[in-house]
Design a protein around this motif. Structure first.
Motif, PDB file in Angstrom:
ATOM      1  N   ASN A  65     -18.072  -4.228   6.058  1.00 38.80           N
ATOM      2  CA  ASN A  65     -19.371  -3.637   6.394  1.00 38.80           C
ATOM      3  C   ASN A  65     -20.415  -3.864   5.298  1.00 38.80           C
ATOM      4  O   ASN A  65     -21.387  -3.118   5.190  1.00 38.80           O
ATOM      5  N   ARG A  66     -20.215  -4.919   4.507  1.00 40.53           N
ATOM      6  CA  ARG A  66     -21.095  -5.178   3.370  1.00 40.53           C
ATOM      7  C   ARG A  66     -22.542  -5.441   3.803  1.00 40.53           C
ATOM      8  O   ARG A  66     -23.487  -5.134   3.067  1.00 40.53           O
ATOM      9  N   ARG A  67     -22.746  -5.985   4.997  1.00 38.64           N
ATOM     10  CA  ARG A  67     -24.109  -6.247   5.472  1.00 38.64           C
ATOM     11  C   ARG A  67     -24.881  -4.955   5.683  1.00 38.64           C
ATOM     12  O   ARG A  67     -26.100  -4.934   5.580  1.00 38.64           O
ATOM     13  N   TRP A  68     -24.154  -3.870   5.980  1.00 31.21           N
ATOM     14  CA  TRP A  68     -24.814  -2.577   6.189  1.00 31.21           C
ATOM     15  C   TRP A  68     -25.525  -2.145   4.916  1.00 31.21           C
ATOM     16  O   TRP A  68     -26.634  -1.618   4.966  1.00 31.21           O
ATOM     17  N   TYR A  69     -24.889  -2.358   3.762  1.00 28.64           N
ATOM     18  CA  TYR A  69     -25.492  -1.966   2.492  1.00 28.64           C
ATOM     19  C   TYR A  69     -26.768  -2.765   2.224  1.00 28.64           C
ATOM     20  O   TYR A  69     -27.744  -2.232   1.673  1.00 28.64           O
ATOM     21  N   LYS A  70     -26.758  -4.038   2.601  1.00 28.63           N
ATOM     22  CA  LYS A  70     -27.935  -4.879   2.384  1.00 28.63           C
ATOM     23  C   LYS A  70     -29.107  -4.460   3.267  1.00 28.63           C
ATOM     24  O   LYS A  70     -30.271  -4.712   2.933  1.00 28.63           O
ATOM     25  N   ALA A  71     -28.788  -3.822   4.396  1.00 30.99           N
ATOM     26  CA  ALA A  71     -29.841  -3.467   5.359  1.00 30.99           C
ATOM     27  C   ALA A  71     -30.251  -1.995   5.295  1.00 30.99           C
ATOM     28  O   ALA A  71     -30.958  -1.506   6.177  1.00 30.99           O
ATOM     29  N   ILE A  72     -29.820  -1.267   4.246  1.00 27.96           N
ATOM     30  CA  ILE A  72     -30.108   0.168   4.151  1.00 27.96           C
ATOM     31  C   ILE A  72     -31.607   0.457   4.214  1.00 27.96           C
ATOM     32  O   ILE A  72     -32.050   1.374   4.918  1.00 27.96           O
ATOM     33  N   LEU A  73     -32.398  -0.305   3.484  1.00 31.34           N
ATOM     34  CA  LEU A  73     -33.835  -0.046   3.409  1.00 31.34           C
ATOM     35  C   LEU A  73     -34.645  -0.833   4.434  1.00 31.34           C
ATOM     36  O   LEU A  73     -35.873  -0.760   4.438  1.00 31.34           O
ATOM     37  N   LYS A  74     -33.938  -1.561   5.299  1.00 35.43           N
ATOM     38  CA  LYS A  74     -34.628  -2.362   6.310  1.00 35.43           C
ATOM     39  C   LYS A  74     -34.620  -1.637   7.657  1.00 35.43           C
ATOM     40  O   LYS A  74     -33.774  -0.804   7.911  1.00 35.43           O
ATOM     41  N   GLY A  75     -35.543  -1.992   8.520  1.00 31.08           N
ATOM     42  CA  GLY A  75     -35.568  -1.431   9.861  1.00 31.08           C
ATOM     43  C   GLY A  75     -36.219  -0.055   9.929  1.00 31.08           C
ATOM     44  O   GLY A  75     -36.621   0.523   8.910  1.00 31.08           O
TER      45      GLY A  75
END
Length: 229
Positions: free
Chosen positions: A51-61
């Motif tokens: 789920n590493r991509r989730w961490y990269k997208a925390i501040l996105k969206g």
């Protein structure tokens, strides 16, 4: 069904069950407790890697209520698990006995209480993703249509699990274990690993169901608010 999705579900299911087995310290004994704990650590690392991509997208969206809750709970779960695993290594007497700790009572308290808090937070974490989990299981089993009878049956089952979970929660004094550390333990003489798992899985049912339906209510309120605009 996507093999990665199946692997994630199996990894998370095994990790959840093993976390509960690790909590049954006075039933399994220290050696099994530590070995299971190491396996849980490995599975937790795998879970976060997948789920590493989730961490990269925390501040996105868009940051809606569900997303804010998910970020908060996931980060809190991560911190709790890190504290629990770190303290576990430091107080280990079988697998890591070479680490010198003179007074480990504080570390033991941190380890036990983060384990119980992690247990609750884990259930909330699962509840936030319960809809996605159910959809994955439906695709895996080939269930595409809806069934009123199946829905009613599953909701009755969920209600029974929650009811038994409330009973088990009071019987095992889960509330007090979250705030009070008892170095002498508080276990039943007739306890077994099977009963322990059933009781604690039913307790997780309280928080999974509560989180899932609370989230559905919030999302419903958000949709109605958008429709009124």
């Amino acid at each position: 069904m996507n093999r990665k999705v199946v692997f994630r579900l199996v990894n998370d299911l095994v990790m959840t069950v093993l976390m509960l087995i690790a909590m049954a310290y006075y039933i399994t004994g220290n050696m099994i407790h530590e070995v299971v704990g190491v396996v849980v650590l490995v599975l937790f690392i795998v879970h976060n890697f997948l789920n590493r991509r989730w961490y990269k997208a925390i501040l996105k969206g868009k940051q809606n209520v569900r997303r804010i809750l998910q970020i908060g709970i996931n980060l809190l779960f991560l911190v709790t698990m890190v504290l629990m695993m770190t303290s576990a290594v430091l107080i280990s007497s079988n697998l890591f006995p070479f680490i010198p700790i003179n007074n480990d009572m504080t570390l033991r308290q941190i380890h036990v209480q983060t384990a119980y808090w992690g247990f609750i937070i884990m259930a909330v974490h699962i509840g936030l993703s319960w809809g996605m989990i159910i959809n994955s299981v439906r695709r895996m089993t080939g269930i595409t249509g809806t069934s009123r009878i199946r829905t009613i049956t599953l909701r009755i089952l969920a209600l029974l699990i929650v009811a038994y979970g409330v009973h088990s929660s009071f019987e095992r004094e889960i509330g007090s274990k979250l705030i009070i550390y008892n170095p002498f333990g508080n276990w039943f003489n007739d306890d077994s690993i099977i009963r322990f798992l059933i009781d604690h899985l039913s307790i997780t049912g309280i928080y999974i169901c509560g989180t899932h339906y609370a989230l559905k209510f919030i999302q419903g309120q958000e949709r109605r608010a958008v429709q009124k605009i």
